[in-house]
Design an enzyme around this catalytic site. Structure first.
Site, short mmCIF file in Angstrom:
data_model
loop_
_atom_site.label_atom_id
_atom_site.label_comp_id
_atom_site.label_asym_id
_atom_site.label_seq_id
_atom_site.Cartn_x
_atom_site.Cartn_y
_atom_site.Cartn_z
N LYS A 38 0.81 -1.22 0.00
CA LYS A 38 0.00 0.00 0.00
C LYS A 38 0.84 1.27 0.00
O LYS A 38 2.03 1.26 0.33
CB LYS A 38 -0.98 -0.02 1.17
CG LYS A 38 -2.08 -1.05 0.94
CD LYS A 38 -3.26 -0.89 1.85
CE LYS A 38 -4.38 -1.86 1.42
NZ LYS A 38 -5.54 -1.82 2.33
N ARG A 94 -3.97 -10.30 4.99
CA ARG A 94 -4.35 -10.35 3.58
C ARG A 94 -3.19 -9.81 2.77
O ARG A 94 -2.75 -8.67 2.98
CB ARG A 94 -5.61 -9.51 3.34
CG ARG A 94 -6.11 -9.53 1.90
CD ARG A 94 -7.34 -8.63 1.76
NE ARG A 94 -7.92 -8.70 0.42
CZ ARG A 94 -7.54 -7.94 -0.61
NH1 ARG A 94 -6.57 -7.04 -0.46
NH2 ARG A 94 -8.14 -8.06 -1.79
#
Length: 314
Positions: A256, A295
């Site tokens: 991210k 995840r």
């Protein structure tokens, strides 16, 4: 012992997650959710697995690499993307924006063949569907998915909580502020940790009142979803506080933007291929702070990190 069977063991609660068709034990070891994006435009790997056969082979490889759950998604929710409902015959939802997002039918056309083929190849596989649309969730469950991973926290489709209550499957309630096209203009939160905890509690309570059983719900603080870059770090630091909500925790930080920002060199954020080690460090930090599920895109590397982190946790 606490509510819903929570037992504090080591650094995180030990609990059973009821998927309806089976029970997953959470907390004794970290579970890994591998990401399969059947999209042309996801921020991290858009287009790589857009073909059904390539998506299925990638999912099978993630299972071989150590994934416990496969999360199949057909719509990108990258920053700036349009989400919501297009106007279709029989669809009572109003359009979300002037620029149309992905239709429900197109999302179904992308993911259902992948879920069906994956279940045929690996009947034992635990499959999650990454969607905020109740119709997609229902069809995916019929095809073999046992978990619905809703990045909107059950907000973008008002029928989702009723659908989940009827499906009796596992549900991941993720926190988000606003929609992806609004994130760049969001004002800073006064206290991001307090706000996320409060809103997760409120949204979980709403789901409970609609009939979703507590033992079916996992919470996700939603790193990067409506959070300014600098707001993700206090969330990670305070992750253990989220155990106060008495739900298992999933964390998704893989590749991210806030990791790229922290790894910036010469004023430029680290590119996606340069974020692996930062991702592993962040995922390890989350495990040490009590995450039950990670995840991730990079399952093999994450699996090695999990093995070491779990020794410390337990």
């Amino acid at each position: 012992m606490g509510s819903r069977g929570f037992r504090i063991g080591g650094m995180r609660p030990v609990v059973e997650w009821n998927l309806g068709s089976r029970i997953l034990k959470l907390g004794k070891r970290t579970l890994i959710m591998g990401v399969v994006n059947v999209t042309p435009d996801s921020f991290s790997d858009g287009g790589l697995h857009f073909d059904r056969d390539r998506a299925v082979e990638h999912a099978l490889q993630l299972l071989r690499d150590g994934a416990d759950i496969i999360d199949v998604g057909g719509e990108s929710t990258r920053p700036g993307s349009k989400v919501g409902f297009t106007e279709q015959p029989g669809n009572e939802q109003s359009p979300a924006h002037e620029k149309q997002p992905l239709s429900e039918q197109e999302e179904l056309d992308r993911i259902i063949p992948v879920i069906t083929a994956l279940k045929q190849g690996r009947p034992d596989a635990v499959i999650s569907v990454d969607t905020y649309k109740s119709g997609v969730a229902r069809a995916a469950a019929e095809a073999g998915a046992e978990i619905v991973n809703d990045v909107s926290g059950f907000l973008w489709d008002r029928q989702m909580v009723k659908t989940l209550a009827a499906l009796k499957c596992g549900a991941i309630l993720m926190h988000t502020r606003g929609r992806p096209e609004e994130w760049a203009a969001l004002a800073p939160a006064a206290d991001i940790v307090v706000q996320v905890k409060r809103e997760l509690r409120d949204r979980a309570d709403t789901a409970l009142m609609a009939g979703v059983k507590r033992e079916r719900i996992v919470l996700d603080p939603g790193f990067g979803f409506g959070k300014r870059m600098e707001e993700n770090y206090p969330l990670l630091s305070a992750l253990k506080e989220f155990h106060q909500l008495r739900y298992p925790l999933m964390v998704g930080v893989s590749r991210k933007g806030f990791i790229g920002r922290a790894l910036a060199r010469d004023g430029k954020d680290a590119a996606l291929p340069e974020r692996l080690y930062g991702t592993l460090a962040t995922e390890t930090s989350a495990i040490l702070k009590g995450a039950h599920i990670i995840r991730t895109h990079d399952v093999r590397a994450c699996a090695d990190a999990v093995r070491i982190a779990d020794i410390v946790v337990n």
